[in-house]
Design an enzyme around this catalytic site. Structure first.
Site, PDB file in Angstrom:
ATOM      1  CB  CYS A   1       6.315   2.372  -4.220  1.00 37.59           C
ATOM      2  SG  CYS A   1       6.496   2.881  -2.522  1.00 37.59           S
TER       3      CYS A   1
ATOM      4  CG  HIS B   1       4.109  -3.110  -3.928  1.00 34.77           C
ATOM      5  ND1 HIS B   1       5.094  -2.387  -4.564  1.00 34.77           N
ATOM      6  CD2 HIS B   1       3.741  -2.367  -2.847  1.00 34.77           C
ATOM      7  CE1 HIS B   1       5.318  -1.261  -3.904  1.00 34.77           C
ATOM      8  NE2 HIS B   1       4.515  -1.230  -2.859  1.00 34.77           N
TER       9      HIS B   1
ATOM     10  CD  GLU C   1       1.115  -7.327  -3.964  1.00 33.71           C
ATOM     11  OE1 GLU C   1       1.564  -7.428  -5.117  1.00 33.71           O
ATOM     12  OE2 GLU C   1       1.817  -7.032  -2.977  1.00 33.71           O
TER      13      GLU C   1
ATOM     14  CE  LYS D   1       8.859  -3.329  -3.020  1.00 39.02           C
ATOM     15  NZ  LYS D   1       8.089  -3.933  -4.137  1.00 39.02           N
TER      16      LYS D   1
ATOM     17  CG  HIS E   1      10.273  -0.584  -1.114  1.00 35.28           C
ATOM     18  ND1 HIS E   1      10.245  -0.196  -2.442  1.00 35.28           N
ATOM     19  CD2 HIS E   1       9.023  -0.309  -0.628  1.00 35.28           C
ATOM     20  CE1 HIS E   1       9.044   0.255  -2.732  1.00 35.28           C
ATOM     21  NE2 HIS E   1       8.293   0.192  -1.656  1.00 35.28           N
TER      22      HIS E   1
ATOM     23  CG  PHE F   1       3.143   5.911   0.558  1.00 33.15           C
ATOM     24  CD1 PHE F   1       2.579   4.711   0.894  1.00 33.15           C
ATOM     25  CD2 PHE F   1       4.023   6.496   1.462  1.00 33.15           C
ATOM     26  CE1 PHE F   1       2.871   4.072   2.099  1.00 33.15           C
ATOM     27  CE2 PHE F   1       4.322   5.886   2.666  1.00 33.15           C
ATOM     28  CZ  PHE F   1       3.748   4.679   2.986  1.00 33.15           C
TER      29      PHE F   1
END
Length: 400
Positions: free
Chosen positions: A152, A291, A302, A323, A328, A388
Site C-alpha cells: 500500500c 491512510h 494510525e 478511501k 483502496h 503490509f
C-alpha cells in the site's frame, strides 16, 4: 538542497480523469463504491475507474498491455500535459518512478481461467514493472525507470524516491506515481479471505467504508492511476510553470515487527522524519490525508502514531481518509491520495471524512466534517501510506 515543485497532476480514477473534478467530488463526499461480481459467495463492493483505452491505444498496441499499464500510460500522459511545455529535455534527464503493488491482475486471472490456453504475452502483461516501462516508452524516457512494489506504500515511496532524484540533480524532471487494477474475482476473493474488506449491506453499498467510525468493518478495493510531475522549484520558476505545491519532506520507516499488523512507533518514525526534513513542527501542519483503511486495528494504530508525534497539538490537525470515497488503490493509493493532498493545499479546502457519524473513541481525531471543508490558512499537509510488510511512507507538502 533544491526545493522540489509539483508542476503537473494526472489521474485516471474512480471519480474520473480530471484532477479538479476529482477533488470536487471528494469535497462533496461522492462515493464511487458500487457492487461487483454478484456471482461471488459473499457480496463485495469496489470503485472502478471509467476508462476509454482507445484515447491512448490502438487495438494493435493493446496486445499484451494489461489494464494496470493502460491506466498508468494515461495518467502519466495527462500529468505531463498538465505540467505544460517542460522545455527542451535530454531524455536521459527524465525519470519514471512508479509504484505497483501486484501488477497485471487481469492478465493473471485470464491465464488461470483460460481453460488451458495461456496467452503468450501473459508474463510481460502482469510483471509489476510493466506500467513504468510503458510510461517510459510512451514519453521517450531514457533516464532511470524504476518500480517500487511495497504494497500500500508503493506509489508514496516512488514519489519520495523521485523527489530525492530531483533534489540530488540526478534528473531534471520526474514522472512519479503509481497504478493498480485489481478488480477481478480472484483478487476480491483473496482479500475477502483475509477478512479485511468491508461488510456490505444491501442498499448501503456506497457507504460501506467508514474510516475511524465505531462500526467500521474494513476497506473496499479501488482501481486507477495517478502521477505527479516533479522538478526543482528553480527550474519551474525559470520556465514560468504553475506550481501546485512543494514536496518539502518525506519519511520512510519499517516496523520490523509483523507482516500485516501495523505498529504505531514505526509510523511515528516516518512522521517525524518528514517533519524534520521539511524543517517544520507538528503544529505547522494543518491537514493529514490519513491512510485510514477503516480496519479495526489499522485506524486505532494510525491515531496512536499521530498522537505520539503531535501530542498536545493533535486537535489542531484536521484529518480525513478519502478511501471512503474512492476505495483502496493499494499500490496506487499513495499517489492518488498525494494528488488529493496537493489539491487541498492548492484549493485551500479539505476532503471530508465520510460515513462515520459515530466515531470510535479510540480513534478520536479532529475529523473533517462535510459542512466544514474550508481551510483558508492551510500551509502544510501530509499524506500517510502504511503498508503490509511494515513499510511506512509519509509525504509532506507545502504551498508553492
Amino acid at each position: 538542497m533544491n526545493a522540489v515543485a509539483v508542476t503537473g497532476l494526472g489521474v485516471v480514477a474512480p471519480h474520473g480523469d480530471d484532477p479538479g473534478h476529482l477533488f470536487d467530488a471528494l469535497l462533496r463526499g461522492d462515493s464511487a463504491l458500487e457492487p461487483v461480481f454478484p456471482e461471488l459467495p459473499k457480496p463485495a463492493v469496489a470503485a472502478r475507474a471509467a476508462f476509454d483505452e482507445s484515447r491512448w491505444f490502438t487495438k494493435l498496441q493493446l496486445a499484451g498491455v494489461d489494464r494496470v499499464s493502460q491506466l498508468a500510460v494515461a495518467a502519466a500522459d495527462l500529468a505531463m500535459r498538465d505540467a505544460g511545455a517542460v522545455g527542451a529535455l535530454d531524455p536521459e534527464r527524465i525519470g519514471v518512478f512508479a509504484g505497483c503493488g501486484m501488477g497485471g491482475a487481469a492478465a493473471l486471472e485470464a491465464a488461470y481461467r483460460g481453460g488451458g490456453r495461456v496467452p503468450p504475452l501473459t508474463i510481460p502483461a502482469f510483471m509489476p514493472n510493466a506500467p513504468a516501462s510503458h510510461v517510459a516508452m510512451r514519453q521517450g524516457v531514457q533516464g532511470p525507470v524504476l518500480t517500487y512494489s511495497v504494497a500500500c506504500a508503493s506509489s508514496s515511496v516512488a514519489i519520495a524516491e523521485a523527489a530525492k532524484a530531483v533534489q540530488r540533480g540526478d534528473v531534471d524532471v520526474a514522472i512519479a506515481g503509481g497504478s493498480e487494477a485489481l478488480i477481478v474475482p480472484g483478487v476480491v476473493l483473496a482479500w475477502q479471505a483475509m477478512q479485511t474488506l468491508a461488510s456490505v449491506k444491501p442498499g448501503e453499498e456506497a457507504r460501506s467504508v467508514r474510516p475511524f467510525a465505531s462500526d467500521r468493518s474494513g476497506f473496499a478495493l479501488g482501481e486507477g492511476a495517478a502521477f505527479l510531475v516533479l522538478e526543482s522549484a528553480e527550474r519551474a520558476r525559470r520556465r514560468g510553470a504553475r506550481t501546485y505545491a512543494r514536496l518539502a519532506g518525506w519519511g520512510l520507516s519499517c516496523d520490523a515487527t509483523h507482516l500485516t499488523k501495523p505498529d504505531a512507533p514505526g509510523q511515528a518514525r516516518a512522521l517525524r522524519q518528514a517533519l524534520r526534513l521539511a524543517g517544520l513542527q507538528p503544529r505547522d501542519v494543518g491537514y493529514c490525508n490519513a491512510h485510514g483503511t477503516a480496519t479495526r486495528i489499522g485506524d486505532v494504530v494510525e491515531r496512536e502514531a499521530l498522537a505520539e508525534v503531535w501530542g498536545d497539538d493533535l486537535d489542531r490537525l484536521r484529518v480525513s481518509s478519502t478511501k471512503a470515497l474512492h476505495g483502496h488503490l493499494l499500490g496506487a493509493a499513495g499517489a492518488l491520495e498525494a494528488a488529493a493532498t496537493v489539491l487541498a493545499l492548492h484549493r485551500r479546502a479539505l476532503p471530508p471524512n465520510m460515513h462515520g457519524a459515530a466515531v470510535d473513541p479510540a480513534c478520536a481525531l479532529n475529523l473533517v466534517a462535510p459542512d466544514d471543508t474550508a481551510a483558508p490558512d492551510l500551509h502544510a499537509a501530509i499524506s500517510n501510506s502504511f503498508a503490509f510488510g511494515g513499510t511506512n511512507s509519509v509525504l509532506l507538502f507545502c504551498r508553492g
